[in-house]
Design a protein around this motif. Structure first.
Motif, PDB file in Angstrom:
ATOM      1  N   GLN A 188      34.074  43.103  39.162  1.00  0.00           N
ATOM      2  CA  GLN A 188      33.323  43.970  40.068  1.00  0.00           C
ATOM      3  C   GLN A 188      32.068  44.456  39.358  1.00  0.00           C
ATOM      4  O   GLN A 188      32.139  44.996  38.260  1.00  0.00           O
ATOM      5  N   ASP A 189      30.898  44.243  39.996  1.00  0.00           N
ATOM      6  CA  ASP A 189      29.652  44.597  39.321  1.00  0.00           C
ATOM      7  C   ASP A 189      28.521  44.640  40.339  1.00  0.00           C
ATOM      8  O   ASP A 189      28.759  44.756  41.545  1.00  0.00           O
ATOM      9  N   SER A 190      27.291  44.504  39.837  1.00  0.00           N
ATOM     10  CA  SER A 190      26.102  44.629  40.681  1.00  0.00           C
ATOM     11  C   SER A 190      25.725  43.336  41.395  1.00  0.00           C
ATOM     12  O   SER A 190      24.826  43.338  42.232  1.00  0.00           O
ATOM     13  N   GLY A 191      26.374  42.241  41.061  1.00  0.00           N
ATOM     14  CA  GLY A 191      26.072  40.951  41.667  1.00  0.00           C
ATOM     15  C   GLY A 191      26.224  39.845  40.645  1.00  0.00           C
ATOM     16  O   GLY A 191      26.374  40.101  39.442  1.00  0.00           O
ATOM     17  N   PHE A 192      26.174  38.612  41.108  1.00  0.00           N
ATOM     18  CA  PHE A 192      26.429  37.476  40.230  1.00  0.00           C
ATOM     19  C   PHE A 192      25.579  36.282  40.667  1.00  0.00           C
ATOM     20  O   PHE A 192      25.630  35.866  41.821  1.00  0.00           O
ATOM     21  N   ASP A 244      21.419  41.137  40.447  1.00  0.00           N
ATOM     22  CA  ASP A 244      22.597  40.398  39.992  1.00  0.00           C
ATOM     23  C   ASP A 244      22.626  40.151  38.487  1.00  0.00           C
ATOM     24  O   ASP A 244      23.541  39.506  37.971  1.00  0.00           O
ATOM     25  N   ARG A 245      21.645  40.672  37.749  1.00  0.00           N
ATOM     26  CA  ARG A 245      21.519  40.332  36.326  1.00  0.00           C
ATOM     27  C   ARG A 245      22.702  40.844  35.501  1.00  0.00           C
ATOM     28  O   ARG A 245      23.296  40.110  34.713  1.00  0.00           O
ATOM     29  N   HIS A 246      23.052  42.115  35.660  1.00  0.00           N
ATOM     30  CA  HIS A 246      24.105  42.692  34.827  1.00  0.00           C
ATOM     31  C   HIS A 246      25.453  42.027  35.090  1.00  0.00           C
ATOM     32  O   HIS A 246      26.181  41.669  34.156  1.00  0.00           O
TER      33      HIS A 246
END
Length: 267
Positions: A117-121, A157-159
């Motif tokens: 789970q994060d800011s995007g991929f 989506d970088r992080h």
């Protein structure tokens, strides 16, 4: 997360009762998210709507969606890292985790499902060419696109891409993540151009979705560099002051609302 074997289903797998959610919505408040595990919903509501929600017979209590503050700091790192044929430039970081010893025993990520789970991929890099993505969901924009798309902040989506590479990247002798061969479930729940309390709603939705999809493990490398303490409501942004959780101690049942008020939620 998933338990290998027959765990069965319990009350935490049931959503809040639909008639309770509808009664909250009938006050004019906007439902933002519903949680099975918290037995609650998150809403946007003005003062009159909050009072009406608090008076509903099945509501145990309300409270602002939490927010926190973390001081910024720069972790030490070196510009150059040793490389190896097995792990590439990830040699040092994987050695700190004891990964080389696991590889010598033949252990990889094969057969394991991890929710991220994060800011995007962004999955266009060669290191993700063989990645097995079981499911992906964007809870920010309400679609299945977890890479950058119109409406996202620049570099959204970088992080998440970097975090995913630490786990599952595999680019031959150039780079290796900690668990190549793992299957992943991806949830985009964070914005990078703002930090607002509703992101907690998205986090809860994403985590429960990942669990429901059958993940063995879950990871989220998320933190916040600014915000307002929940102890000081006068300093809380308007958007935060208007959000409230309500919880019913029997909201997972299908019985109609009763006149009995449950205990206040505490954790």
């Amino acid at each position: 997360m998933r338990v290998r074997g027959d765990r069965g289903v319990d009350v935490r797998d049931l959503s809040p009762a639909s008639q309770y959610v509808q009664a909250v919505a009938a006050t004019g408040a906007r439902i933002r998210a519903a949680s099975r595990w918290l037995n609650a919903v998150s809403v946007e509501a003005d003062a009159a709507q909050r009072a009406a929600i608090a008076d509903l017979p099945f509501v145990a209590g309300t409270r602002p969606v939490a927010r926190t503050r973390r001081a910024a700091h720069d972790p030490p790192w070196t510009a150059e890292s040793p490389t190896s044929a097995a792990f590439g430039v990830a040699e040092t970081q994987l050695a700190l985790l004891g990964v080389p010893a696991l590889r010598e025993c033949g252990l990889t990520g094969a057969g394991v499902v991890i929710g991220v789970q994060d800011s995007g991929f962004s999955l266009q890099h060669a290191a993700f060419a063989g990645l097995h993505v079981l499911a992906a969901r964007d809870f920010v924009q309400g679609d299945d696109v977890v890479a950058d798309e119109p409406g996202d902040g620049e570099g959204q989506d970088r992080h998440g891409t970097m975090v995913l590479s630490l786990l599952a990247g595999d680019d031959g002798d150039l780079y290796s993540g900690a668990a190549p061969g793992v299957s992943v479930i991806l949830a985009k729940t964070e914005r990078i151009d703002e930090e607002e309390p509703y992101e907690e709603d998205l986090y809860v939705e994403g985590l429960e979705w990942i669990e429901g999809m059958g993940a063995d493990l879950f990871t989220a490398s998320l933190g916040y560099f600014s915000g307002t303490s929940t102890r000081n409501t006068t300093a809380r942004p308007r958007s935060c002051r208007r959000r409230r959780w309500w919880r019913s101690p029997t909201a997972s049942s299908c019985s109609p609302p009763t006149a009995t008020r449950g205990p206040s939620r505490a954790r």
